[in-house]
Design a protein around this motif. Structure first.
Motif, mmCIF file in Angstrom:
data_model
loop_
_atom_site.group_PDB
_atom_site.id
_atom_site.type_symbol
_atom_site.label_atom_id
_atom_site.label_comp_id
_atom_site.label_asym_id
_atom_site.label_seq_id
_atom_site.Cartn_x
_atom_site.Cartn_y
_atom_site.Cartn_z
ATOM 1 N N GLN A 32 -40.474 -26.946 -26.031
ATOM 2 C CA GLN A 32 -40.333 -25.626 -26.654
ATOM 3 C C GLN A 32 -39.810 -24.610 -25.641
ATOM 4 O O GLN A 32 -38.906 -23.816 -25.945
ATOM 5 C CB GLN A 32 -41.665 -25.149 -27.218
ATOM 6 C CG GLN A 32 -41.572 -23.768 -27.888
ATOM 7 C CD GLN A 32 -42.866 -23.334 -28.541
ATOM 8 O OE1 GLN A 32 -43.753 -24.141 -28.777
ATOM 9 N NE2 GLN A 32 -42.980 -22.048 -28.833
ATOM 10 N N GLN A 33 -40.360 -24.648 -24.435
ATOM 11 C CA GLN A 33 -39.912 -23.745 -23.379
ATOM 12 C C GLN A 33 -38.444 -23.993 -23.043
ATOM 13 O O GLN A 33 -37.666 -23.056 -22.837
ATOM 14 C CB GLN A 33 -40.779 -23.960 -22.130
ATOM 15 C CG GLN A 33 -40.522 -22.978 -20.989
ATOM 16 C CD GLN A 33 -41.418 -23.264 -19.785
ATOM 17 O OE1 GLN A 33 -42.141 -24.268 -19.748
ATOM 18 N NE2 GLN A 33 -41.387 -22.388 -18.802
ATOM 19 N N GLY A 35 -36.062 -25.091 -25.043
ATOM 20 C CA GLY A 35 -35.214 -24.496 -26.074
ATOM 21 C C GLY A 35 -35.086 -22.994 -25.906
ATOM 22 O O GLY A 35 -33.998 -22.426 -26.115
ATOM 23 N N GLU A 36 -36.169 -22.347 -25.520
ATOM 24 C CA GLU A 36 -36.144 -20.895 -25.313
ATOM 25 C C GLU A 36 -35.269 -20.525 -24.124
ATOM 26 O O GLU A 36 -34.512 -19.549 -24.171
ATOM 27 C CB GLU A 36 -37.574 -20.386 -25.111
ATOM 28 C CG GLU A 36 -38.440 -20.512 -26.358
ATOM 29 C CD GLU A 36 -39.918 -20.298 -26.074
ATOM 30 O OE1 GLU A 36 -40.281 -20.144 -24.879
ATOM 31 O OE2 GLU A 36 -40.715 -20.293 -27.043
ATOM 32 N N ILE A 37 -35.343 -21.311 -23.049
ATOM 33 C CA ILE A 37 -34.522 -21.039 -21.865
ATOM 34 C C ILE A 37 -33.049 -21.218 -22.193
ATOM 35 O O ILE A 37 -32.207 -20.386 -21.837
ATOM 36 C CB ILE A 37 -34.936 -21.945 -20.695
ATOM 37 C CG1 ILE A 37 -36.347 -21.589 -20.209
ATOM 38 C CG2 ILE A 37 -33.948 -21.810 -19.538
ATOM 39 C CD1 ILE A 37 -36.927 -22.581 -19.221
ATOM 40 N N ALA A 39 -31.538 -20.994 -25.055
ATOM 41 C CA ALA A 39 -31.090 -19.905 -25.927
ATOM 42 C C ALA A 39 -30.854 -18.632 -25.121
ATOM 43 O O ALA A 39 -29.865 -17.915 -25.339
ATOM 44 C CB ALA A 39 -32.116 -19.656 -27.030
ATOM 45 N N LYS A 40 -31.742 -18.347 -24.175
ATOM 46 C CA LYS A 40 -31.587 -17.146 -23.356
ATOM 47 C C LYS A 40 -30.359 -17.259 -22.447
ATOM 48 O O LYS A 40 -29.621 -16.282 -22.262
ATOM 49 C CB LYS A 40 -32.858 -16.910 -22.532
ATOM 50 C CG LYS A 40 -32.800 -15.692 -21.605
ATOM 51 C CD LYS A 40 -32.502 -14.397 -22.359
ATOM 52 C CE LYS A 40 -33.623 -13.979 -23.278
ATOM 53 N NZ LYS A 40 -33.362 -12.644 -23.890
ATOM 54 N N HIS A 265 -35.235 -12.782 -16.139
ATOM 55 C CA HIS A 265 -35.842 -13.827 -16.959
ATOM 56 C C HIS A 265 -36.282 -15.048 -16.156
ATOM 57 O O HIS A 265 -37.357 -15.588 -16.389
ATOM 58 C CB HIS A 265 -34.868 -14.248 -18.054
ATOM 59 C CG HIS A 265 -34.443 -13.121 -18.926
ATOM 60 N ND1 HIS A 265 -35.241 -12.625 -19.926
ATOM 61 C CD2 HIS A 265 -33.315 -12.364 -18.920
ATOM 62 C CE1 HIS A 265 -34.618 -11.612 -20.526
ATOM 63 N NE2 HIS A 265 -33.449 -11.430 -19.937
#
Length: 349
Positions: A32-33, A35-37, A39-40, A265
């Protein structure tokens, strides 16, 4: 403070930057982390135009080189430039006997006139990488990055701005357009990857990326942004930004390298870690000022934790080799290790 020391501590003390990446406790949480990275990262690279389709590619020349065929290809990148590249195809690679492939990313080195021609020479590598990899059985593709090779002087100001001035002009244009030069470099590389994977001679499940310096950075970012590359070898430029700042070595990297908002980030371990559990080999000299060795070791430690989440077998897929007494260069033994790594991970079914 001595007059020759950097002011990094004072600047950083008044600037909020992200702490080192805290790796998730479980593989599920890391996914999950991850995917978030990703995307960012795509958000930080800016509002990039859609990539052109593989139908935009043309073969404009073809030469028989004995054991391989050398094609010159070009495509309209849909952002104002025609991009050219070299494609090396071993005679053993056919639609029936598909071969593994390499997307080769050339370096910077201030050598704006060279670009894709790095594949044919030894300006950055101990051997000419294009012919060497083709003779080793790989289909190899490399293109001119923006501002390099036949794109030197093809920026928004045209031929009046070449070299570093042209690179700066391109960076300025893209910032005004809400995107980054680095994002556009990677966009063209991903377009080249699209084409390489589409070639009938290529086994798209066995594609790797490699390069030195800027080519190394292009390689580990491509591994982060796209799951198609199965393995990578990155020589030099395993750089953690906080350590680079503290060492007073921002001067070691060109304007292309900087992504606005990045350190708000995360640092580069968040980028490199996205490759896990795919095989990645890093080779860095401990005297390379553009990759402070404290940062190289720090990166290796954090990224290793992410690989460990994927199980004990994944641990051997990440290797961070440091060469004592070596600066920013590519040793013959590094080249040998590059080929061995690629053979190990790309030639198996």
């Amino acid at each position: 403070m001595h007059a020759a020391e950097p002011n990094a501590d004072a600047w950083l003390a008044q600037t909020k930057i992200a702490p080192p990446l805290k790796v998730s406790a479980s593989l599920e949480a890391w996914q999950q982390q991850r995917g978030e990275i990703r995307a960012k990262l795509n958000e930080l690279l800016g509002d990039l135009p859609p990539r052109p389709p593989v139908s935009a590619f043309q073969v404009i020349a073809k030469e028989d080189k004995g054991t391989y065929t050398l094609e010159t290809i070009q495509f309209d990148n849909g952002a104002g430039e025609m991009v050219k590249g070299f494609l090396f195809i071993p005679k053993t690679a056919t639609a029936q006997t598909k071969a593994p492939a390499i997307l080769y990313c050339h370096w910077h080195g201030g050598q704006y006139d060279i670009g894709k021609n790095e594949l044919l020479g030894t300006n950055a590598t101990p051997v000419a990488p294009g012919p060497a990899l083709a003779e080793a059985g790989y289909v190899v593709l490399g293109i001119d990055a923006p501002c390099f090779g036949e794109r030197n002087g093809q920026g928004p100001d045209g031929p009046q701005q070449k070299g570093g001035a042209g690179e700066m002009t391109a960076a300025k244009f893209h910032l005004w357009a809400g995107r980054t030069l680095w994002g556009m470099i990677l966009r063209d590389d991903l377009t080249a990857l699209d084409y390489l994977c589409s070639r009938p001679e290529v086994d798209a499940a066995r594609v790797g990326v490699t390069g030195i310096s800027m080519g190394s950075t292009r390689s580990w970012w491509l591994m982060a942004l796209d799951d198609r590359p199965r393995a990578a070898v990155c020589v030099a430029c395993m750089t953690r930004y906080e350590e680079l700042i503290r060492a007073g070595m921002l001067k070691a990297h060109g304007i292309y390298y900087f992504v606005p908002g990045m350190l708000k980030h995360f640092d580069t371990e968040a980028v490199i870690a996205l490759a896990a559990p795919r095989p990645m080999l890093f080779m860095t000299g401990d005297q390379d000022g553009g990759s402070p060795i404290e940062g190289v070791r720090h990166l290796g430690k954090i990224v290793s934790q992410v690989y460990a989440l994927h199980g004990s077998e994944a641990a051997i897929r990440f290797e961070n080799t440091i060469y004592p007494g070596i600066g920013h260069g590519y040793l013959p033994e590094m080249w040998d290790k590059t080929v061995q790594w690629l053979d190990r991970w790309l030639k198996a079914p």
